[in-house]
Design an enzyme around this catalytic site. Structure first.
Site, PDB file in Angstrom:
ATOM      1  N   ASP A  24       0.853  -1.184   0.000  1.00  0.00           N
ATOM      2  CA  ASP A  24       0.000   0.000   0.000  1.00  0.00           C
ATOM      3  C   ASP A  24       0.895   1.242   0.000  1.00  0.00           C
ATOM      4  O   ASP A  24       2.078   1.167   0.318  1.00  0.00           O
ATOM      5  CB  ASP A  24      -0.871  -0.012   1.267  1.00  0.00           C
ATOM      6  N   SER A  25       0.291   2.372  -0.322  1.00  0.00           N
ATOM      7  CA  SER A  25       1.025   3.637  -0.268  1.00  0.00           C
ATOM      8  C   SER A  25       1.417   3.995   1.165  1.00  0.00           C
ATOM      9  O   SER A  25       2.373   4.725   1.384  1.00  0.00           O
ATOM     10  CB  SER A  25       0.153   4.747  -0.834  1.00  0.00           C
ATOM     11  N   CYS A  87      -4.326  -1.326  -2.111  1.00  0.00           N
ATOM     12  CA  CYS A  87      -4.419   0.122  -2.272  1.00  0.00           C
ATOM     13  C   CYS A  87      -5.272   0.393  -3.495  1.00  0.00           C
ATOM     14  O   CYS A  87      -4.964  -0.075  -4.595  1.00  0.00           O
ATOM     15  CB  CYS A  87      -3.008   0.685  -2.466  1.00  0.00           C
ATOM     16  N   THR A  89      -5.739   3.280  -4.953  1.00  0.00           N
ATOM     17  CA  THR A  89      -5.097   4.215  -5.872  1.00  0.00           C
ATOM     18  C   THR A  89      -4.197   3.465  -6.849  1.00  0.00           C
ATOM     19  O   THR A  89      -4.305   3.645  -8.068  1.00  0.00           O
ATOM     20  CB  THR A  89      -4.298   5.273  -5.082  1.00  0.00           C
ATOM     21  N   GLU A 163      -4.478   9.248   8.947  1.00  0.00           N
ATOM     22  CA  GLU A 163      -3.066   9.053   9.332  1.00  0.00           C
ATOM     23  C   GLU A 163      -2.724   9.885  10.575  1.00  0.00           C
ATOM     24  O   GLU A 163      -1.828   9.548  11.328  1.00  0.00           O
ATOM     25  CB  GLU A 163      -2.122   9.391   8.162  1.00  0.00           C
ATOM     26  N   CYS A 192     -11.077   3.052  -0.778  1.00  0.00           N
ATOM     27  CA  CYS A 192      -9.738   3.377  -0.276  1.00  0.00           C
ATOM     28  C   CYS A 192      -9.563   2.544   0.988  1.00  0.00           C
ATOM     29  O   CYS A 192     -10.466   2.517   1.832  1.00  0.00           O
ATOM     30  CB  CYS A 192      -9.634   4.870   0.052  1.00  0.00           C
ATOM     31  N   THR A 193      -8.430   1.861   1.099  1.00  0.00           N
ATOM     32  CA  THR A 193      -8.255   0.934   2.227  1.00  0.00           C
ATOM     33  C   THR A 193      -8.159   1.632   3.579  1.00  0.00           C
ATOM     34  O   THR A 193      -8.239   0.983   4.617  1.00  0.00           O
ATOM     35  CB  THR A 193      -7.018   0.022   2.001  1.00  0.00           C
ATOM     36  N   HIS A 194      -7.960   2.958   3.578  1.00  0.00           N
ATOM     37  CA  HIS A 194      -7.992   3.702   4.843  1.00  0.00           C
ATOM     38  C   HIS A 194      -9.417   3.885   5.377  1.00  0.00           C
ATOM     39  O   HIS A 194      -9.619   3.996   6.580  1.00  0.00           O
ATOM     40  CB  HIS A 194      -7.448   5.125   4.647  1.00  0.00           C
TER      41      HIS A 194
END
Lengths: 274, 274
Positions: A24-25, A87, A89, A163, A192-194
């Site tokens: 992931d990013s 991710c 993105t 974050e 989005c995985t967040h």
């Protein structure tokens, strides 16, 4: 011929005990990894989060492609049997580059999620994601192929807010309201995985009746299919191992990673350069 | 001896027409560049913003040092006569590395700002900045050397909010209130080159009586001193040139860069790889 077959079998069996690379990013992909660890208790995993360059979602697609290839190269060097692009993105913008580069099978988060969400094709489906994910129209195209129309919205500040752990804040709610204003859907894909970490706020803003769909479950299903169809499941009694790599480690990253895992991190974060 | 002196003089004169390199983690440094262009209308400038890896302020110091050196190397290759580190995070964390690497004089944003703010040493001074800037204690140490105590606060979400143009928002005000809660000062140093864009909100939250100090003016003063003491001022009648380099270019970056320059960008953004 018999000896050749034996060789192939041995080689495959050796591969079965290799870890699965998940990347992931940043640390958002840990929401996917958590589900994978739960669903595949015998599998070993290497996680790689590019925390030195997060967020990807506000960057140009050429930059995202370049960064993605660097992550793939790093994980392939670690010897993995499969890659999970955890991710949205990268799955939206760089999937064909990642697949071209990879010498092992690749699972992304978008196609499994779209397949699941499209089951509800008669309902109105919305999708939220980073700017790069939404601009790529990857979700729109994937749903279109199944004859499903969707409404898409970009939510670029959600990743920095998460974050920073600014989750149960009035500020986050106000920003969510701006992003989701006027969106009338039955299902909302968290692209989005967040975002699963913001599901409470999102649910409050969009209304209780809307069903939220996240990528973790469908991605785990896709991995199960891959492991069984390619005969790649860990078949030994070796205890699984977990490695968590990040390209930058700060106290905050560790803190938020713990948040993702309900305070029980399966492995320490280790800093690497990709 | 005479011919040697002439040689040195010629070489210096040739150097005078070189541009000045100004760099930042993103486009925040444009608030400094804008002041420099205004104050030095005969000087040429090359700006470099590492928009592919912004923000730096939430990252580890080793990562920030590594990225900083890459920016310095890029600008030195472009042939500049001086460098302005238009970023508080790099000035706090990587200044000695930048100075060691550079073959031309380096100006940072912190020492000139501290010198200016310390004139008000009898008053209470506060400083806000990114997490890396505040954790480095660079401002605290610089003020301490002048016998001045300060109160410091980190404001990690200000940069993403500004880069997204979320400026006149209730959400930004709520986040600012959390960050500045209980801070009682007479002067507040904006220890991040992005922050001048939030000065209205910051002023509202901290109260009208507090004087905000930004880095642009003192940094321009420091550059004036350097140019005259090193005899490096552009002394020809050549028209100054401006180059704006970014490591990632998206529509949003261009949009926000315009915002920094009241909609009149002196040069187009060009994408480069460092």
């Amino acid at each position: 011929v018999a000896s050749d077959q034996a060789k192939v079998y041995n080689s495959a069996s050796w591969m079965n005990d290799l870890p699965i690379g998940v990347f992931d990013s940043g640390i958002g992909g840990l929401t996917v990894l958590k589900e994978l660890i739960k669903r595949f208790p015998r599998e070993s995993f290497i996680y790689l989060g590019d925390t030195a360059r997060v967020p990807y979602g506000t960057r140009d697609k050429e930059t995202i492609k370049r960064f993605s290839i660097e992550l793939v190269d790093f994980l392939l060097k670690q010897k993995v049997k499969a890659l999970v692009v955890a991710c949205n993105t990268m799955s939206s913008v760089a999937l064909s580059e990642i697949k071209n580069r990879s010498t092992v099978p690749v699972i992304d988060v978008i196609s499994p999620t779209v397949k699941l969400a499209a089951k509800n094709a008669r309902d109105k489906i919305g999708i939220i994601g980073t700017r790069a994910t939404i601009n790529s129209r990857a979700y729109e195209k994937a749903f279109q192929e199944l004859g499903v129309k969707i409404e898409a919205r970009e939510c670029p500040l959600f990743v920095p807010l998460i974050e920073e752990g600014v989750i149960d804040s009035k500020a986050t709610e106000i920003i969510a309201k701006t992003y989701l204003d006027g969106l009338k859907v039955d299902y909302l894909v968290l692209g989005c995985t967040h975002y699963p970490l913001l599901s409470k706020v999102i649910q409050k803003v969009i209304g209780k009746k809307v069903r939220l769909i996240d990528s973790a479950h469908p991605t785990a299903d896709a991995l199960r299919n891959l492991l069984s169809s390619s005969d790649l499941s860990a078949d030994s009694n070796i205890k699984p191992s977990y490695k968590f790599y990040v390209t930058d480690d700060t106290k905050k990253t560790e803190e938020v990673a713990r948040l993702f895992f309900d305070n029980k991190l399966p492995a320490k974060l280790q800093k690497v350069t990709v």
